[in-house]
Design a protein around this motif. Structure first.
Motif, PDB file in Angstrom:
ATOM      1  N   PHE A   1      12.902   5.519  -5.848  1.00 54.06           N
ATOM      2  CA  PHE A   1      13.189   4.094  -5.685  1.00 54.06           C
ATOM      3  C   PHE A   1      14.623   3.781  -6.091  1.00 54.06           C
ATOM      4  CE2 PHE A   1      13.379  -0.034  -7.965  1.00 54.06           C
ATOM      5  CZ  PHE A   1      13.398  -0.847  -6.837  1.00 54.06           C
ATOM      6  N   ASN A   2      15.052   4.301  -7.234  1.00 53.40           N
ATOM      7  CA  ASN A   2      16.414   4.019  -7.701  1.00 53.40           C
ATOM      8  C   ASN A   2      17.452   4.527  -6.707  1.00 53.40           C
ATOM      9  OD1 ASN A   2      15.693   2.713 -10.098  1.00 53.40           O
ATOM     10  ND2 ASN A   2      15.458   4.646 -11.199  1.00 53.40           N
ATOM     11  N   ARG A   3      17.254   5.728  -6.168  1.00 51.58           N
ATOM     12  CA  ARG A   3      18.201   6.276  -5.198  1.00 51.58           C
ATOM     13  C   ARG A   3      18.221   5.452  -3.915  1.00 51.58           C
ATOM     14  NH1 ARG A   3      15.924  11.228  -6.921  1.00 51.58           N
ATOM     15  NH2 ARG A   3      14.633  11.292  -5.035  1.00 51.58           N
ATOM     16  N   ALA A   4      17.029   5.092  -3.445  1.00 56.33           N
ATOM     17  CA  ALA A   4      16.957   4.326  -2.204  1.00 56.33           C
ATOM     18  C   ALA A   4      17.586   2.946  -2.371  1.00 56.33           C
ATOM     19  CB  ALA A   4      15.483   4.187  -1.768  1.00 56.33           C
TER      20      ALA A   4
ATOM     21  N   ASP B   1       0.851  -1.197   0.000  1.00 57.44           N
ATOM     22  CA  ASP B   1       0.000   0.000   0.000  1.00 57.44           C
ATOM     23  C   ASP B   1       0.883   1.243   0.000  1.00 57.44           C
ATOM     24  OD1 ASP B   1      -1.797   2.024   0.341  1.00 57.44           O
ATOM     25  OD2 ASP B   1      -2.580   1.318   2.274  1.00 57.44           O
ATOM     26  N   PRO B   2       0.918   2.003  -1.073  1.00 58.23           N
ATOM     27  CA  PRO B   2       1.780   3.195  -1.102  1.00 58.23           C
ATOM     28  C   PRO B   2       1.341   4.267  -0.117  1.00 58.23           C
ATOM     29  CG  PRO B   2       0.340   3.162  -3.013  1.00 58.23           C
ATOM     30  CD  PRO B   2       0.164   1.833  -2.332  1.00 58.23           C
TER      31      PRO B   2
ATOM     32  N   ALA C   1       8.756  -2.083  -8.371  1.00 64.49           N
ATOM     33  CA  ALA C   1       8.825  -1.020  -7.367  1.00 64.49           C
ATOM     34  C   ALA C   1       7.425  -0.619  -6.904  1.00 64.49           C
ATOM     35  CB  ALA C   1       9.562   0.188  -7.938  1.00 64.49           C
ATOM     36  N   ARG C   2       6.509  -0.467  -7.843  1.00 66.72           N
ATOM     37  CA  ARG C   2       5.145  -0.077  -7.481  1.00 66.72           C
ATOM     38  C   ARG C   2       4.436  -1.189  -6.705  1.00 66.72           C
ATOM     39  NH1 ARG C   2       6.628   3.076 -11.284  1.00 66.72           N
ATOM     40  NH2 ARG C   2       5.659   5.109 -11.732  1.00 66.72           N
TER      41      ARG C   2
ATOM     42  N   ASN D   1       7.488   6.553  -6.969  1.00 65.64           N
ATOM     43  CA  ASN D   1       8.379   7.464  -7.676  1.00 65.64           C
ATOM     44  C   ASN D   1       9.626   6.709  -8.101  1.00 65.64           C
ATOM     45  OD1 ASN D   1      10.767   9.445  -7.768  1.00 65.64           O
ATOM     46  ND2 ASN D   1       9.007  10.832  -7.783  1.00 65.64           N
ATOM     47  N   ASP D   2       9.864   6.605  -9.417  1.00 59.49           N
ATOM     48  CA  ASP D   2      10.986   5.803  -9.928  1.00 59.49           C
ATOM     49  C   ASP D   2      12.333   6.344  -9.460  1.00 59.49           C
ATOM     50  OD1 ASP D   2       9.131   4.243 -11.177  1.00 59.49           O
ATOM     51  OD2 ASP D   2       9.395   5.140 -13.166  1.00 59.49           O
TER      52      ASP D   2
END
Length: 309
Positions: A282-285, A211-212, A271-272, A278-279
């Motif tokens: 997600f990439n940074r994290a 759940d976002p 990711a979703r 947010n792409d």
């Protein structure tokens, strides 16, 4: 107190009460509900005493001054009516019983004893250490106290004034013995309650990772604690709630990226699937956590996963 309930259309409650020797004992049966006692309400009416709460049926959740109690049947705890608190009583559907109109009722059931502050046979400093601390009512002194209270409320209409005064002394002596006994116990039970609450919160997070919109308020509300108490639970475990959620989501993404059966599923879909909307974020994290980009991890996931904690 300020009450709320999910049973607005069919809420019901019943109370049996008695006065004995300056104490007030009540038994309350009702549908599930929540209550809050605020500073403003205390200023409007302050009985200046303690209340002893005993759960007979259903689960009680109580919070006062950063202390949290999850009490099941026969659990006992004490709180201060001159301080703000939040409380909730929850009954599982399995405990339903037929109501007068044939529809199922979900009865919470408990005993409450109001005790004037000057009647409790312990110094205030010692009592302070036991506010919002769970004590057992199914063995030892707690069981004797619980049995006495149940008998009192059952015989509330047939006890003389002299008998009531004597029984009040018995109840206060038993409560004093229970509190003294609990003061002499090691803090293991408090640690167990913290561990249990932390485990319940982790399970809730795990069930809602996808759940976002999952928020810390959602977690706190589901466990009937304040945000401040939620933060303290995670702090005692060496992390924060937000960091725990982020790490568990990244772990789920990592496992999916390393799964050959999901090779054709785009990275952003994975990711979703686990709550990242947010792409770029997600990439940074992911890179900050695992040292490589999600795409690079997917290419070498099976070889890299053994080295990722």
């Amino acid at each position: 107190m300020r009450p709320t309930t999910r049973h607005r259309e069919d809420f019901w409650a019943e109370m049996t009460w008695m006065l004995f020797g300056g104490l007030h004992l009540s038994q309350v049966r009702s549908a599930s509900f929540e209550v809050e006692r605020t500073g403003q309400l205390i200023r409007q009416s302050d009985p200046d005493g303690y209340q002893l709460s005993v759960s007979l049926r259903g689960d009680s959740h109580f919070e006062q001054r950063d202390r949290y109690v999850a009490a099941g049947p026969t659990d006992i705890f004490l709180y201060d009516t001159s301080r703000a608190f939040r409380a909730a009583t929850v009954v599982a559907p399995a405990d339903a019983r037929p109501g007068p109109d044939g529809r199922p009722m979900y009865p919470a059931d408990g005993l409450i004893v109001h005790i004037p502050r000057n009647r409790l046979p312990l110094p205030a400093a010692r009592v302070e250490r036991l506010l919002a601390v769970s004590m057992t009512g199914d063995a030892g002194v707690g069981a004797v106290l619980l049995g006495t209270l149940k008998q009192l409320i059952a015989q509330s209409g047939s006890i003389s004034d002299i008998g009531a005064s004597t029984l009040a002394g018995v109840v206060l002596d038993l409560l004093g013995a229970l509190l003294t006994e609990r003061l002499d116990m090691p803090p293991r039970l408090d640690n167990e309650r913290h561990t249990a609450l932390f485990l319940c919160m982790r399970m809730f997070i795990e069930e809602n990772l996808s759940d976002p919109n999952l928020s810390l308020s959602d977690i706190a509300r589901a466990h009937h604690v304040s945000l401040r108490s939620l933060h303290k639970v995670f702090e005692r475990s060496g992390t924060t709630a937000a960091a725990w959620i982020r790490r568990r989501r990244l772990d789920r993404c990592r496992l999916d990226l390393a799964n050959p059966a999901l090779d054709r599923v785009p990275v952003h879909n994975i990711a979703r699937r686990w709550g990242f909307v947010n792409d770029s974020h997600f990439n940074r994290a992911f890179r900050a956590e695992f040292g490589v980009s999600p795409a690079a991890y997917r290419r070498h996931g099976s070889a890299m996963s053994a080295g990722v904690g």
